[in-house]
Enzyme design. Structure first.
Site, PDB file in Angstrom:
ATOM      1  CB  VAL A 124      35.389  21.069  27.857  1.00  0.00           C
ATOM      2  CG1 VAL A 124      34.926  20.899  29.308  1.00  0.00           C
ATOM      3  CG2 VAL A 124      35.963  22.459  27.639  1.00  0.00           C
ATOM      4  CB  CYS A 125      32.835  16.838  26.795  1.00  0.00           C
ATOM      5  SG  CYS A 125      31.812  18.294  27.103  1.00  0.00           S
ATOM      6  CG  LEU A 126      37.177  13.290  23.344  1.00  0.00           C
ATOM      7  CD1 LEU A 126      36.621  11.930  23.772  1.00  0.00           C
ATOM      8  CD2 LEU A 126      37.103  13.450  21.830  1.00  0.00           C
ATOM      9  CB  VAL A 146      29.590  17.431  22.331  1.00  0.00           C
ATOM     10  CG1 VAL A 146      29.258  18.869  22.008  1.00  0.00           C
ATOM     11  CG2 VAL A 146      29.456  16.547  21.103  1.00  0.00           C
TER      12      VAL A 146
END
Length: 196
Positions: free
Chosen positions: A116-118, A112
Site C-alpha cells: 500500500v505505502c510503497l 510500510v
C-alpha cells in the site's frame, strides 16, 4: 535504469514507518525491517543524502513514526510530511514538493507496507521521470501474495528492487574511504548483526 546511485544524486524517501502500521508486516521479521530502516537513515546521515519522511494519520491506529527516525534525523523528522489520509504519498502536493526541492532524480524508497505505502509512490515517481530503487527488506506486507504482486507491479513499471546491504554498497562505492568505513560499521551493526 543504468545510472549509478551516488550520495550526490540520490534522495532517501521513508514512507509510513509508523509504530502501528509496522505491526501489519508479516512477510519479514519486524525487527529486521526496523534495523534496515535505521541502517538506511544512518547511511543517509553519513553521506549527507537528503531524507524525506512522511506519515499518514499519526493520530489514529497508524501511530507516530518509529522514534529512531526522530533521534537520527531530527531535521527531517521535524519537517516530515503528515498526510491526512492520501494513500499514494506521491500525489500529496507537499510530499512531491519536498522531493522536488532536493533536486535529486534518483530516489531510494522504502515504505510500510510494500503493498500500500510503497507500490503507488514508487510507480508514480518512475512515471514522473525519476529513477527509483525500492528497498524491499526495509518494507513488508501483511500477506505473501500482496507482497509478491506489489513487487511484480513495481518491477514491470520500471522500479528496481534492491536490499539494504546492496544499496549501501552502491552508495559507499569504496569501503576504505572515511564514509565507507563508517557505512561498513552500520552494515555490521544493523543489517548483518548475526554475522558480526
Amino acid at each position: 535504469m543504468t545510472e549509478l546511485f551516488t550520495a550526490q544524486n540520490t534522495a532517501l524517501l521513508l514512507i509510513d514507518h509508523q509504530i502501528g502500521t509496522m505491526k501489519l508486516i508479516k512477510t519479514l521479521p519486524l525487527d529486521m525491517v526496523i534495523r534496515n530502516t535505521i541502517a538506511l537513515a544512518k547511511t543517509a546521515k553519513i553521506l549527507n543524502i537528503p531524507v524525506i519522511l512522511t506519515s499518514s494519520q499519526e493520530e489514529n491506529m497508524q501511530g507516530p513514526l518509529i522514534p529512531e527516525l526522530a533521534t537520527l534525523l531530527p531535521e527531517a523528522f521535524a519537517q516530515r510530511i503528515k498526510r491526512a489520509g492520501i494513500v499514494n504519498a506521491w500525489v500529496d502536493d507537499n510530499f512531491r514538493a519536498a522531493v522536488k526541492a532536493t533536486g535529486r532524480k534518483n530516489l531510494v524508497m522504502a515504505g510500510v507496507t510494500t503493498d500500500v505505502c510503497l507500490v503507488y509512490p514508487a510507480i508514480s515517481a518512475v512515471n514522473d521521470g525519476h529513477n527509483v530503487q525500492a528497498v524491499i527488506d526495509a518494507s513488508g506486507s501483511p500477506y505473501d501474495i500482496s507482497e509478491e504482486m506489489s513487487r511484480r507491479r513495481m518491477e514491470s513499471a520500471g522500479v528496481v528492487m534492491t536490499a539494504t546491504n546492496t544499496l549501501m554498497a552502491e552508495l559507499a562505492q569504496n569501503w576504505s574511504s572515511f564514509e565507507g568505513s563508517q557505512l561498513l560499521q552500520v552494515l555490521f551493526q544493523e543489517v548483518l548483526p548475526a554475522i558480526a
